[in-house]
Write an enzyme that holds these catalytic residues in place. Structure first.
Site, PDB file in Angstrom:
ATOM      1  N   PRO A   1      -4.433   0.698  18.557  1.00  0.00           N
ATOM      2  CG  PRO A   1      -6.277  -0.626  18.005  1.00  0.00           C
ATOM      3  CD  PRO A   1      -5.642   0.092  19.155  1.00  0.00           C
TER       4      PRO A   1
ATOM      5  CG  HIS B   1      -1.963  -1.012   1.256  1.00  0.00           C
ATOM      6  ND1 HIS B   1      -3.037  -0.957   2.107  1.00  0.00           N
ATOM      7  CD2 HIS B   1      -2.135  -2.140   0.517  1.00  0.00           C
ATOM      8  CE1 HIS B   1      -3.820  -2.008   1.902  1.00  0.00           C
ATOM      9  NE2 HIS B   1      -3.280  -2.736   0.945  1.00  0.00           N
TER      10      HIS B   1
ATOM     11  CE  LYS C   1       3.690   4.009  13.584  1.00  0.00           C
ATOM     12  NZ  LYS C   1       4.013   3.528  12.274  1.00  0.00           N
TER      13      LYS C   1
ATOM     14  CE1 TYR D   1      -6.313   4.067  10.932  1.00  0.00           C
ATOM     15  CE2 TYR D   1      -5.698   3.990   8.612  1.00  0.00           C
ATOM     16  CZ  TYR D   1      -5.496   3.592   9.916  1.00  0.00           C
ATOM     17  OH  TYR D   1      -4.480   2.721  10.219  1.00  0.00           O
TER      18      TYR D   1
END
Length: 389
Positions: A288, A72, A292, A197
């Site tokens: 989350p 991505h 990371k 998101y």
């Protein structure tokens, strides 16, 4: 038994540490309370930073990742009915790879067993003694026999709920967030090629994937949510509402897994006590949102493997003395980035019109300012290993 490094925990941190040490000629034994089948099936995060991928390639663990991983080069921030792409390739010249944590674990176990590595699954009653200078790890093996492992150092890679952190009294920094994620794994082909998101008045939503056939999706919910109160139809309906954007379609399919995960930040300082060294979730947890967790664990053990190799070969303690401080600089940078992403994207549980407008202001600035977008991209794809933020 006798070995140089006793490793408690066969997650990505413990297994990769064992692999790195083996490459440097350092012996280790890995102890894991769960079965091999369990750790290879345990579904966790799937976003690998650029430095993580580079390290796995460097040490010969990326054959399947390069075949099956999904590259991505950006993410989408979706809010106010609009979709805004953060172009990692343009901003920082790097990207991330979607490849499930359980797949990384499978690759590591196969590599260690193929090289004759000593992995002990289904051990119980693990104890630690002599951590000041002569560690002994006691455990009961899968055959029911009590054993002792004498070693030069111990690596605590047994996660947040493990036993190694309890061997001393580190300073704890902790924050619990007033929301959780209801996550599903669905047999439905992704309809979007990158992660989305979404900040919606109903709450946050995340659209992600694990393979060309499997999607992973999340909804912001209260921490006390009972997953049984959400039917599959309700989940799909709410996902459709929160992720809605012009030209976007959401494939629905059988739900393979469903659960609620609380969100917290946690750091234990220092990450060393005598001859015990913590790595990964045993020492720190991040929400989350910033992707990371596994990447921090891998960054930890890269530093630890080098420090232990130098110490065990020459007695030079410079690396092990600096281990905690070196790792914590990266940990706190990741904690801040994860907190920032979380606070920008999640709707507060109580009505807060002022806070809501601050969120939208930050989102608009992030997607219209190249400097702000670069900050997000640089942190998301991962700072280079060896750089102290």
């Amino acid at each position: 038994m006798r070995t140089q490094v006793g490793i408690v925990g066969a997650g990505p941190a413990g297994l990769l540490l064992s692999h790195l040490l083996a490459g440097a000629g350092v012996d280790s034994v890995v102890l894991e309370t769960r079965s091999r089948d369990y750790v290879e099936r345990r579904v966790r995060a799937g976003v690998l930073e650029h430095p993580t991928v580079e390290l796995l390639r460097e040490v010969g663990l990326a054959d399947r990742l390069d075949r099956e991983g999904m590259r991505h080069e950006g993410i989408s921030l979706r809010f106010d009915g609009g979709d805004h792409r953060i172009d990692f390739a343009d901003l920082v010249g790097k990207g991330i790879t979607v490849y499930g944590q359980q797949e990384v674990v499978k690759d590591l176990i196969a590599a260690r067993l193929g090289d004759g590595g000593d992995l002990r699954f289904e051990v119980t009653d693990v104890t630690l003694d002599g951590l000041a200078d002569a560690p002994v790890v006691g455990f009961t093996g899968a055959d029911g026999r009590r054993e002792e492992l004498q070693c030069d150092v111990v690596a605590g890679c047994d996660g947040f709920h493990g036993i190694t952190r309890d061997a001393y009294d580190p300073q704890m920094f902790d924050r619990t967030y007033p929301y959780a994620w209801l996550g599903i794994l669905a047999k439905a082909a992704p309809t979007h090629h990158e992660l989305v998101y979404a900040n919606h008045p109903h709450g946050f939503a995340l659209y992600s994937m694990r393979s060309p056939e499997i999607t992973r999706l999340y909804l912001q919910v209260p921490p006390d949510t009972d997953v049984n109160n959400w039917s599959d139809a309700q989940i799909w309906d709410e996902l459709g509402t929160r992720l809605a954007a012009r030209g976007f379609t959401l494939n629905e399919g059988p739900v393979l897994e469903k659960g609620v995960t609380g969100m917290r930040s946690f750091v234990a300082e220092p990450m060393r006590h005598g001859r015990l060294f913590l790595a990964g979730d045993a020492a720190h947890i991040v929400p989350p949102t910033g992707a990371k967790g596994m990447n921090l664990a891998i960054a930890d053990v890269r530093v630890l493997a080098e420090a232990l190799t130098t110490f065990l070969r020459s007695g030079d303690e410079t690396g092990i003395d600096g281990y905690s401080d070196t790792c914590l600089r990266r940990v706190w940078r990741a904690e801040h980035f994860s907190w920032w992403m979380t606070s920008m994207l999640h709707v507060p549980p109580e009505s807060d019109p002022f806070g809501r407008r601050l969120q939208l202001s930050q989102l608009r600035y992030t997607v219209t300012s190249r400097a702000a977008a670069t900050t997000l991209a640089e942190n998301y794809v991962g700072l280079p290993h060896g750089v102290s933020p």
